[in-house]
Motif scaffolding. Structure first.
Motif, PDB file in Angstrom:
ATOM      1  N   UNK A   9      37.979  30.369  25.570  1.00 12.48           N
ATOM      2  CA  UNK A   9      38.175  30.990  26.841  1.00 12.48           C
ATOM      3  C   UNK A   9      38.256  32.517  26.737  1.00 12.48           C
ATOM      4  N   UNK A  10      37.734  33.445  27.430  1.00 12.05           N
ATOM      5  CA  UNK A  10      37.930  34.729  27.354  1.00 12.05           C
ATOM      6  C   UNK A  10      38.608  35.138  28.932  1.00 12.05           C
ATOM      7  N   UNK A  11      40.018  35.257  28.804  1.00  9.79           N
ATOM      8  CA  UNK A  11      40.588  35.517  30.102  1.00  9.79           C
ATOM      9  C   UNK A  11      41.425  36.937  30.165  1.00  9.79           C
ATOM     10  N   UNK A  12      41.484  37.466  31.248  1.00 10.37           N
ATOM     11  CA  UNK A  12      42.055  38.848  31.608  1.00 10.37           C
ATOM     12  C   UNK A  12      41.723  39.255  32.827  1.00 10.37           C
ATOM     13  N   UNK A  13      42.380  40.317  33.321  1.00  9.98           N
ATOM     14  CA  UNK A  13      41.822  41.030  34.565  1.00  9.98           C
ATOM     15  C   UNK A  13      40.619  41.389  34.680  1.00  9.98           C
ATOM     16  N   UNK A  14      40.182  41.662  35.988  1.00  6.85           N
ATOM     17  CA  UNK A  14      38.837  42.489  36.236  1.00  6.85           C
ATOM     18  C   UNK A  14      38.551  43.551  35.443  1.00  6.85           C
ATOM     19  N   UNK A  15      37.657  43.766  34.992  1.00  7.58           N
ATOM     20  CA  UNK A  15      36.860  45.045  34.353  1.00  7.58           C
ATOM     21  C   UNK A  15      37.792  45.444  33.062  1.00  7.58           C
ATOM     22  N   UNK A  16      38.354  44.543  32.550  1.00  7.35           N
ATOM     23  CA  UNK A  16      38.724  45.107  30.881  1.00  7.35           C
ATOM     24  C   UNK A  16      37.928  44.729  30.082  1.00  7.35           C
ATOM     25  N   UNK A  17      36.435  44.245  30.399  1.00  2.00           N
ATOM     26  CA  UNK A  17      35.652  44.162  29.314  1.00  2.00           C
ATOM     27  C   UNK A  17      35.382  42.855  28.831  1.00  2.00           C
ATOM     28  N   UNK A  18      35.631  41.825  29.210  1.00  2.00           N
ATOM     29  CA  UNK A  18      35.537  40.526  28.756  1.00  2.00           C
ATOM     30  C   UNK A  18      34.129  40.113  28.262  1.00  2.00           C
ATOM     31  N   UNK A  19      33.198  40.290  29.550  1.00  2.00           N
ATOM     32  CA  UNK A  19      31.806  40.000  29.432  1.00  2.00           C
ATOM     33  C   UNK A  19      31.122  41.029  28.278  1.00  2.00           C
ATOM     34  N   UNK A  20      31.558  42.316  28.360  1.00  2.00           N
ATOM     35  CA  UNK A  20      31.122  43.352  27.307  1.00  2.00           C
ATOM     36  C   UNK A  20      31.268  42.790  26.022  1.00  2.00           C
ATOM     37  N   UNK A  21      32.476  42.231  25.668  1.00  2.00           N
ATOM     38  CA  UNK A  21      32.724  41.806  24.404  1.00  2.00           C
ATOM     39  C   UNK A  21      31.987  40.884  23.644  1.00  2.00           C
ATOM     40  N   UNK A  22      32.024  39.798  24.691  1.00  2.00           N
ATOM     41  CA  UNK A  22      31.089  38.619  24.476  1.00  2.00           C
ATOM     42  C   UNK A  22      29.775  38.785  24.294  1.00  2.00           C
ATOM     43  N   UNK A  23      29.094  39.721  25.144  1.00  2.00           N
ATOM     44  CA  UNK A  23      27.699  40.024  24.809  1.00  2.00           C
ATOM     45  C   UNK A  23      27.405  40.877  23.513  1.00  2.00           C
TER      46      UNK A  23
END
Length: 208
Positions: A8-22
């Motif tokens: 699971x990638x967890x963290x606050x909004x707009x820290x770049x979780x989705x960008x890191x994954x993609x």
């Protein structure tokens, strides 16, 4: 029978979780911000023994917007990547401190590795700043967790995330391969993802 590990990638909004994954999976980042409810990415990676193991990456909503869903996600995962924003460390690092405590409480004595990522390195001048050194010491020494600084936009240290996640999950990856299948046959079925629609989300919330 193939094994399967979920991260699971967890963290606050707009820290770049989705960008890191993609960036990790597709070598690209979204062109515009879209709030995540829950997205699951699945792919097969080739191991050093020339077999395949399934790895699932769960992209989650930021903050504690959906606490029941968050707890359920924590209980279902084998490892966690906690992401904070290096350009806004005070607020976003406090968020991962709370998430780490939640993981400890929900997993109990079960072994569940945690990797901490300071993203948006491109927005911070001087990696060896005092603030970053303090955060590194907290994560590496006090928590005993791997710590990586990245930039999803600039593709900095993205492959390190994959390597460390596999290492913490005790997956022995083929030396010449990466998550994008650059060895030619690392990915057996390609990357698949399932985004939770809002209607599906509402139905799930009714049963939590």
């Amino acid at each position: 029978m193939e094994s399967c590990s979920r991260v699971a990638f967890l963290g606050a909004k707009k820290v770049g979780k989705t960008c890191l994954i993609t960036q990790l999976l597709k070598k690209s980042v979204p062109t515009k911000y879209s709030p995540t409810i829950e997205t699951m990415f699945r792919y097969d990676i080739q191991t050093a023994e020339d077999s395949f193991t399934k790895l699932e990456i769960l992209d989650t909503a930021g903050n504690f917007e959906f606490p029941n869903m968050l707890k359920k996600a924590v209980r279902s995962c084998h490892a966690f990547v906690l992401v904070f924003d290096l350009s806004n460390p005070k607020q976003t690092f406090e968020e991962i401190e709370m998430l780490r405590q939640l993981i400890i409480e929900e997993k109990g004595t079960e072994y569940a590795p945690i990797i901490v990522i300071g993203n948006k390195k491109d927005l911070v001048y001087g990696q060896d700043s005092v603030d970053n050194n303090i955060l590194d010491a907290i994560v590496s020494i006090d928590w005993g967790c791997p710590y990586i600084t990245t930039s999803a936009i600039c593709k900095v240290n993205i492959s390190d995330v994959y390597t460390v996640v596999c290492k913490e999950l005790k997956i022995k990856i083929k030396h010449s391969s990466d998550v994008n299948g650059n060895s030619g046959n690392t990915t057996k079925h390609g990357v698949k993802h399932r985004r939770l629609s809002f209607s599906a989300f509402k139905r799930r919330m009714l049963v939590l």
